[in-house]
Design an enzyme around this catalytic site. Structure first.
Site, PDB file in Angstrom:
ATOM      1  N   SER A 193     -25.451 149.290  23.175  1.00 27.28           N
ATOM      2  CA  SER A 193     -26.263 150.501  23.354  1.00 27.28           C
ATOM      3  C   SER A 193     -26.563 151.109  21.993  1.00 27.28           C
ATOM      4  CB  SER A 193     -25.492 151.501  24.216  1.00 27.28           C
ATOM      5  OG  SER A 193     -26.049 152.787  24.048  1.00 27.28           O
ATOM      6  N   ASP A 204     -30.925 154.053  25.441  1.00 28.60           N
ATOM      7  CA  ASP A 204     -30.667 155.291  26.191  1.00 28.60           C
ATOM      8  C   ASP A 204     -31.710 156.351  25.869  1.00 28.60           C
ATOM      9  OD1 ASP A 204     -28.093 154.810  27.587  1.00 28.60           O
ATOM     10  OD2 ASP A 204     -27.390 154.455  25.542  1.00 28.60           O
ATOM     11  N   HIS A 211     -29.426 147.756  25.116  1.00 28.69           N
ATOM     12  CA  HIS A 211     -29.438 148.906  26.028  1.00 28.69           C
ATOM     13  C   HIS A 211     -29.996 150.109  25.264  1.00 28.69           C
ATOM     14  CE1 HIS A 211     -27.578 151.107  29.490  1.00 28.69           C
ATOM     15  NE2 HIS A 211     -27.420 152.076  28.592  1.00 28.69           N
ATOM     16  N   MET A 265     -21.997 154.479  36.149  1.00 24.27           N
ATOM     17  CA  MET A 265     -21.627 155.233  34.941  1.00 24.27           C
ATOM     18  C   MET A 265     -20.120 155.426  34.942  1.00 24.27           C
ATOM     19  SD  MET A 265     -24.370 155.822  33.126  1.00 24.27           S
ATOM     20  CE  MET A 265     -23.433 156.659  31.847  1.00 24.27           C
ATOM     21  N   PHE A 295     -23.805 161.401  26.264  1.00 18.60           N
ATOM     22  CA  PHE A 295     -23.241 161.227  24.924  1.00 18.60           C
ATOM     23  C   PHE A 295     -22.468 159.910  24.830  1.00 18.60           C
ATOM     24  CE2 PHE A 295     -23.590 165.680  25.927  1.00 18.60           C
ATOM     25  CZ  PHE A 295     -24.245 166.195  24.815  1.00 18.60           C
ATOM     26  N   HIS A 310     -32.547 152.680  29.783  1.00 19.69           N
ATOM     27  CA  HIS A 310     -31.771 153.565  30.654  1.00 19.69           C
ATOM     28  C   HIS A 310     -32.408 154.951  30.580  1.00 19.69           C
ATOM     29  CE1 HIS A 310     -27.523 155.469  31.504  1.00 19.69           C
ATOM     30  NE2 HIS A 310     -28.430 155.787  32.415  1.00 19.69           N
ATOM     31  N   ASP A 357     -21.323 151.452  32.141  1.00 17.79           N
ATOM     32  CA  ASP A 357     -21.839 152.109  30.933  1.00 17.79           C
ATOM     33  C   ASP A 357     -20.990 153.343  30.638  1.00 17.79           C
ATOM     34  OD1 ASP A 357     -23.378 153.106  28.883  1.00 17.79           O
ATOM     35  OD2 ASP A 357     -25.096 153.654  30.133  1.00 17.79           O
ATOM     36  N   MET A 406     -33.065 160.098  26.590  1.00 18.81           N
ATOM     37  CA  MET A 406     -32.583 161.390  27.108  1.00 18.81           C
ATOM     38  C   MET A 406     -33.574 162.483  26.743  1.00 18.81           C
ATOM     39  SD  MET A 406     -28.676 161.138  25.811  1.00 18.81           S
ATOM     40  CE  MET A 406     -27.672 159.691  26.085  1.00 18.81           C
ATOM     41  N   MET A 464     -32.614 158.589  31.250  1.00 20.71           N
ATOM     42  CA  MET A 464     -31.888 159.805  31.643  1.00 20.71           C
ATOM     43  C   MET A 464     -32.844 160.968  31.409  1.00 20.71           C
ATOM     44  SD  MET A 464     -28.236 158.724  29.993  1.00 20.71           S
ATOM     45  CE  MET A 464     -29.015 157.542  28.907  1.00 20.71           C
TER      46      MET A 464
HETATM   47  C1  DX5 Z   1     -24.484 157.679  27.579  1.00 21.84           C
HETATM   48  C2  DX5 Z   1     -25.174 156.360  27.514  1.00 21.84           C
HETATM   49  C3  DX5 Z   1     -24.357 155.221  27.068  1.00 21.84           C
HETATM   50  C4  DX5 Z   1     -23.683 155.377  25.711  1.00 21.84           C
HETATM   51  C5  DX5 Z   1     -22.354 154.715  25.815  1.00 21.84           C
HETATM   52  O1  DX5 Z   1     -25.077 158.507  28.513  1.00 21.84           O
HETATM   53  O2  DX5 Z   1     -25.743 156.019  28.756  1.00 21.84           O
HETATM   54  O3  DX5 Z   1     -25.113 154.012  27.098  1.00 21.84           O
HETATM   55  O4  DX5 Z   1     -24.397 154.817  24.644  1.00 21.84           O
HETATM   56  O5  DX5 Z   1     -21.665 154.904  24.651  1.00 21.84           O
HETATM   57  P1  DX5 Z   1     -20.156 154.448  24.499  1.00 21.84           P
HETATM   58  O6  DX5 Z   1     -20.118 152.989  24.737  1.00 21.84           O
HETATM   59  O7  DX5 Z   1     -19.817 154.855  23.109  1.00 21.84           O
HETATM   60  O8  DX5 Z   1     -19.359 155.219  25.536  1.00 21.84           O
HETATM   61 ZN    ZN Z   2     -26.747 154.065  28.869  1.00 21.44          ZN
END
Ligand code: DX5
Ligand code: ZN
Length: 235
Positions: free
Chosen positions: A20, A47, A45, A149, A155, A78, A187, A49, A80
């Site tokens: 990610s 993310d 991956h 999740m 974060f 992903h 994740d 947001m 969000m």
């Molecule tokens: C958080 C993201 C994750 C994040 C995971 O909402 O969806 O993909 O990058 O990070 P780690 O692996 O550090 O928990």
């Molecule tokens: Zn993610």
């Protein structure tokens, strides 16, 4: 065995790693994605947001456009964000290969899934830690992947929530019964300790940010450490 054979072998192993980029060094993003690919990543991956759906802002489609030329790996997006439907097209044009959309906050999830399929892209449905597996029942046959999740989204670098393990096992059972080709991804908080727990519970794809991109010895070492933990478990 040369580097390419080693990379292919790692990529073909049963558990797939999806680094990610949320935890990457953005000043060296292309380089780090390339390193992850070389170390056997299965997909990248991404993310996204918006500061509404989760209390954080990350990046949008321009980042996808920037990394598209530096990797041949699939880019899984992903989302969000509060209004995923409005942004699908720009991500597809930027080079997205698949989408992960949340069950939460979407009054018309099936419409979103249909729209993604109209772009001929694989689609995964995501559930947050407090969302029960049973909400997947109506939609499971329509998706290519379920993402559970294992932290509250928003974060990187949070701790894996052990309360999700029972649900992961339950989702695995539902997948076997209703859609055996469906992937099961986790994740959040995935590291060398939690990855084997998630795999034992039934996951076959692991998204990991900080364990890979914040590893003190670099991206390749982070990947290797995770792969070793998973392989030890698989044996
Ligand atoms: C958080 C993201 C994750 C994040 C995971 O909402 O969806 O993909 O990058 O990070 P780690 O692996 O550090 O928990
Ligand atoms: Zn993610």
């Amino acid at each position: 065995m040369n580097q390419k054979q080693r990379t292919d072998e790692l990529r073909n192993c049963a558990v797939k790693l999806a680094p990610s980029i949320l935890s990457a060094d953005f000043a060296r993003l292309g380089e780090q994605v390339f390193e992850a690919e070389k170390a056997g990543a299965d997909r990248i991956h991404v993310d996204v947001m918006d500061g509404h759906f989760v209390p954080n802002i990350s990046f949008g489609a321009t980042i996808v456009q920037s990394i598209r030329p530096v990797t041949s790996l699939p880019l899984e997006i992903h989302l969000m964000i509060s209004d995923p439907d409005s942004f699908l097209e720009q991500f597809v044009q930027a080079g997205a290969d698949s989408f992960l959309v949340h069950w939460e906050g979407n009054n018309n999830l099936y419409r979103t899934i249909r729209s993604i399929k109209q772009f001929e892209k694989p689609v995964g449905v995501v559930i947050n830690p407090a969302t029960p597996a049973l909400v997947l029942q109506e939609i499971l046959a329509e998706v290519d992947l379920v993402l559970v999740m294992t932290i509250n989204p928003g974060f990187g670098s949070q701790h894996f929530l052990p309360m999700t393990l029972g649900k992961i096992r339950q989702v695995r059972r539902m997948i076997e019964e209703f859609n055996p080709d469906c992937e099961l991804e986790l994740d959040g908080g995935i590291d060398a300790t939690t990855a084997p727990l998630g795999v034992t519970a039934g996951a076959n794809v692991l998204a990991a940010g900080s364990a890979i991109f914040s590893h003190e010895d670099g991206v390749a070492a982070g990947m290797k450490h995770l792969q070793a933990a998973i392989n030890r478990h698989e044996i």
